[in-house]
Design a protein around this motif. Sequence first.
Motif, PDB file in Angstrom:
ATOM      1  N   THR A 241       0.852  -1.184   0.000  1.00 16.15           N
ATOM      2  CA  THR A 241       0.000   0.000   0.000  1.00 16.15           C
ATOM      3  C   THR A 241       0.879   1.222   0.000  1.00 16.15           C
ATOM      4  O   THR A 241       2.103   1.125   0.214  1.00 16.15           O
ATOM      5  CB  THR A 241      -0.980   0.041   1.192  1.00 16.15           C
ATOM      6  OG1 THR A 241      -1.970   1.054   0.939  1.00 16.15           O
ATOM      7  CG2 THR A 241      -0.298   0.361   2.523  1.00 16.15           C
TER       8      THR A 241
ATOM      9  N   ALA B 262      -6.509   2.923  -4.927  1.00 20.33           N
ATOM     10  CA  ALA B 262      -7.549   3.711  -4.248  1.00 20.33           C
ATOM     11  C   ALA B 262      -8.239   4.623  -5.254  1.00 20.33           C
ATOM     12  O   ALA B 262      -9.468   4.785  -5.244  1.00 20.33           O
ATOM     13  CB  ALA B 262      -6.930   4.517  -3.108  1.00 20.33           C
TER      14      ALA B 262
ATOM     15  N   PHE C  10     -11.908   6.596   1.864  1.00 15.81           N
ATOM     16  CA  PHE C  10     -11.821   5.194   2.290  1.00 15.81           C
ATOM     17  C   PHE C  10     -11.262   5.096   3.703  1.00 15.81           C
ATOM     18  O   PHE C  10     -10.500   5.954   4.155  1.00 15.81           O
ATOM     19  CB  PHE C  10     -10.906   4.395   1.354  1.00 15.81           C
ATOM     20  CG  PHE C  10     -11.506   4.157  -0.006  1.00 15.81           C
ATOM     21  CD1 PHE C  10     -12.688   3.442  -0.139  1.00 15.81           C
ATOM     22  CD2 PHE C  10     -10.887   4.638  -1.150  1.00 15.81           C
ATOM     23  CE1 PHE C  10     -13.252   3.215  -1.391  1.00 15.81           C
ATOM     24  CE2 PHE C  10     -11.432   4.409  -2.401  1.00 15.81           C
ATOM     25  CZ  PHE C  10     -12.618   3.700  -2.528  1.00 15.81           C
TER      26      PHE C  10
ATOM     27  N   SER D 118     -11.184   1.763   7.128  1.00 13.54           N
ATOM     28  CA  SER D 118     -10.970   0.329   7.325  1.00 13.54           C
ATOM     29  C   SER D 118     -12.225  -0.485   7.628  1.00 13.54           C
ATOM     30  O   SER D 118     -12.140  -1.688   7.808  1.00 13.54           O
ATOM     31  CB  SER D 118      -9.950   0.112   8.440  1.00 13.54           C
ATOM     32  OG  SER D 118     -10.505   0.586   9.639  1.00 13.54           O
TER      33      SER D 118
ATOM     34  N   THR E   7     -15.864  -5.521  -0.072  1.00 12.08           N
ATOM     35  CA  THR E   7     -14.832  -6.534  -0.379  1.00 12.08           C
ATOM     36  C   THR E   7     -15.349  -7.943  -0.119  1.00 12.08           C
ATOM     37  O   THR E   7     -14.583  -8.905  -0.210  1.00 12.08           O
ATOM     38  CB  THR E   7     -13.575  -6.352   0.500  1.00 12.08           C
ATOM     39  OG1 THR E   7     -13.966  -6.509   1.868  1.00 12.08           O
ATOM     40  CG2 THR E   7     -12.924  -5.006   0.308  1.00 12.08           C
TER      41      THR E   7
ATOM     42  N   LEU F 240     -12.151  -3.113   4.604  1.00 10.24           N
ATOM     43  CA  LEU F 240     -12.240  -1.833   3.884  1.00 10.24           C
ATOM     44  C   LEU F 240     -13.620  -1.231   4.090  1.00 10.24           C
ATOM     45  O   LEU F 240     -14.634  -1.928   4.002  1.00 10.24           O
ATOM     46  CB  LEU F 240     -11.995  -2.059   2.386  1.00 10.24           C
ATOM     47  CG  LEU F 240     -11.979  -0.815   1.504  1.00 10.24           C
ATOM     48  CD1 LEU F 240     -10.784   0.078   1.827  1.00 10.24           C
ATOM     49  CD2 LEU F 240     -11.933  -1.191   0.020  1.00 10.24           C
TER      50      LEU F 240
ATOM     51  N   TYR G 261      -4.398   3.553   7.057  1.00 16.16           N
ATOM     52  CA  TYR G 261      -4.821   2.631   6.001  1.00 16.16           C
ATOM     53  C   TYR G 261      -6.012   3.133   5.192  1.00 16.16           C
ATOM     54  O   TYR G 261      -6.687   2.348   4.528  1.00 16.16           O
ATOM     55  CB  TYR G 261      -5.102   1.249   6.606  1.00 16.16           C
ATOM     56  CG  TYR G 261      -3.855   0.675   7.265  1.00 16.16           C
ATOM     57  CD1 TYR G 261      -2.621   0.778   6.636  1.00 16.16           C
ATOM     58  CD2 TYR G 261      -3.923   0.076   8.510  1.00 16.16           C
ATOM     59  CE1 TYR G 261      -1.476   0.293   7.239  1.00 16.16           C
ATOM     60  CE2 TYR G 261      -2.777  -0.425   9.117  1.00 16.16           C
ATOM     61  CZ  TYR G 261      -1.551  -0.313   8.478  1.00 16.16           C
ATOM     62  OH  TYR G 261      -0.418  -0.794   9.073  1.00 16.16           O
TER      63      TYR G 261
ATOM     64  N   HIS H  36      -6.221   1.711   1.524  1.00 15.73           N
ATOM     65  CA  HIS H  36      -5.172   0.679   1.487  1.00 15.73           C
ATOM     66  C   HIS H  36      -5.181  -0.004   0.118  1.00 15.73           C
ATOM     67  O   HIS H  36      -6.197  -0.543  -0.326  1.00 15.73           O
ATOM     68  CB  HIS H  36      -5.431  -0.345   2.596  1.00 15.73           C
ATOM     69  CG  HIS H  36      -4.287  -1.280   2.783  1.00 15.73           C
ATOM     70  ND1 HIS H  36      -4.093  -2.373   1.975  1.00 15.73           N
ATOM     71  CD2 HIS H  36      -3.264  -1.274   3.678  1.00 15.73           C
ATOM     72  CE1 HIS H  36      -2.998  -3.014   2.364  1.00 15.73           C
ATOM     73  NE2 HIS H  36      -2.484  -2.360   3.403  1.00 15.73           N
TER      74      HIS H  36
ATOM     75  N   ALA I 266      -6.378  -3.671  -0.158  1.00 22.67           N
ATOM     76  CA  ALA I 266      -7.823  -3.774   0.104  1.00 22.67           C
ATOM     77  C   ALA I 266      -8.609  -3.231  -1.096  1.00 22.67           C
ATOM     78  O   ALA I 266      -9.644  -3.799  -1.489  1.00 22.67           O
ATOM     79  CB  ALA I 266      -8.172  -3.013   1.378  1.00 22.67           C
ATOM     80  N   CYS I 267      -8.127  -2.151  -1.691  1.00 22.04           N
ATOM     81  CA  CYS I 267      -8.841  -1.567  -2.836  1.00 22.04           C
ATOM     82  C   CYS I 267      -8.755  -2.475  -4.066  1.00 22.04           C
ATOM     83  O   CYS I 267      -9.714  -2.577  -4.842  1.00 22.04           O
ATOM     84  CB  CYS I 267      -8.292  -0.177  -3.154  1.00 22.04           C
ATOM     85  SG  CYS I 267      -8.719   1.048  -1.900  1.00 22.04           S
TER      86      CYS I 267
END
Length: 428
Positions: free
Chosen positions: A75, A87, A107, A109, A267, A273, A301, A304, A307-308
């Motif tokens: 990230t 992102a 964004f 977490s 997700t 996320l 984050y 992140h 995650a994205c």
Amino acid sequence: MSSQHDSGALWSAQAHMPSIQGNQLVITRGEGSYVWTATGQRLLDGTSGLWYANIGHGRSELAEAAFRQMKKLETYHVFGRFVNDQARLLAERLAANTPVDNPKIIFNSGGSDAVDVACKLARRYWQVVGQGQRQIILSRESSYHGLHAYGTSIGGLPYNTEGYGTHSLVSDTVRVPTNDLQALEQTILALAPGRIAAMVAEPVLGAGGVIGPVDGYFEGLARLADRYGFLIVADEVITGFGRTGVMYASQRYGIKPDIMLMAKGLTSGYAPLGGVQVAERIWTEFYDRADAPVFRHGITYSGHATACAVAQANLDVLEREGLIGRAAVLETHLVEALEEFRGHPLVREIRSGHGFFAALQLCEEVDAPAFIQALLDDGIILRLLHDNIVVIAPPFTLEDAEISAIARSIRNALDEATERRPVSAGTL
Ligand SMILES: Cc1ncc(COP(=O)(O)O)c(C=O)c1O
């Protein structure tokens, strides 16, 4: 020092620790609509974990997306001038299909984070536009908005808010009855309309017991928001990404949120996320003037990259497999399957028809933990909320036969509960 309890060193969430000793379900694997325990029992995940596994478990495509991204760049933060490509890509994609007017996307977490951002941003916005007296965040009884300080404060389930020595951990929060516009307006007038910053509402209350809006509720809320000038925050942490048979429940219920919250299905649980979609009316105050203020929020984050990337792979699966349309079809099958329990002497209420999720409220006399255990013994995970409410919210990958299997298990568990029921003198 080693732990002296069967549960080991992990302090579980929302758990009565004395009762779970030696009684935990350790999940070690998942595939499709099923998960497996450490002892090898296969369980049908009738709750998508905590309402997140919309595309089902064990998808290698998402694991590969994470692997590819981590190898390239785990990230990079999005503070100040820095940003990462993933992102940005995800934000563009989300902004292209949304009920929020020309949004910018923040964004973070998870859902509780998103709630914090929304409430802080609502207050900050009013400060910026010269209406700093607008500070009160309204929310609904029976609502759940996570358990950070804001979520704990604005949540409408008393057992989550009690015991901290104060009515609200953050200042200026007020609860209103769930589906009652008249009571809402009375509260607004009693508090003074010019003090209300925002109303936060789940389109369908999830943890409160799958409670949908009464007809006209969100149209009425929009009228009140127009009349008294406050913002509408739609908490779509559960309902977003297909749970109600469309991308966002706001689209189903005609809500035009000023701020919309996302997490879970973003997700499908493959990476932590969350996010906040912010309408132009708000973001423009932070973008369009040289002397515009900085919105002082962000976490390490935020956005992140891995995650994205995972979220994009999740959206690919939803689209390619038509899973949101499938959820709409599954909703009608679930509604039909639960009809047989309407009027059952041990069932107080069935709440269904607001998406591919439902709740069954059992009568007080039912030993609900025993009911849940009977289902588990039958290989089905359903979740007990408060007040004997049992929730069903399976992955969108579920097959019709599995809906029938859930109904069959409920029938068996109700039969067992009927046998356990104390025989009253009147029936002797
Ligand atoms: C409507 C709603 N908002 C917020 C949250 C909090 O999300 P998280 O647990 O990801 O912090 C939840 C979690 O269940 C939720 O249902």
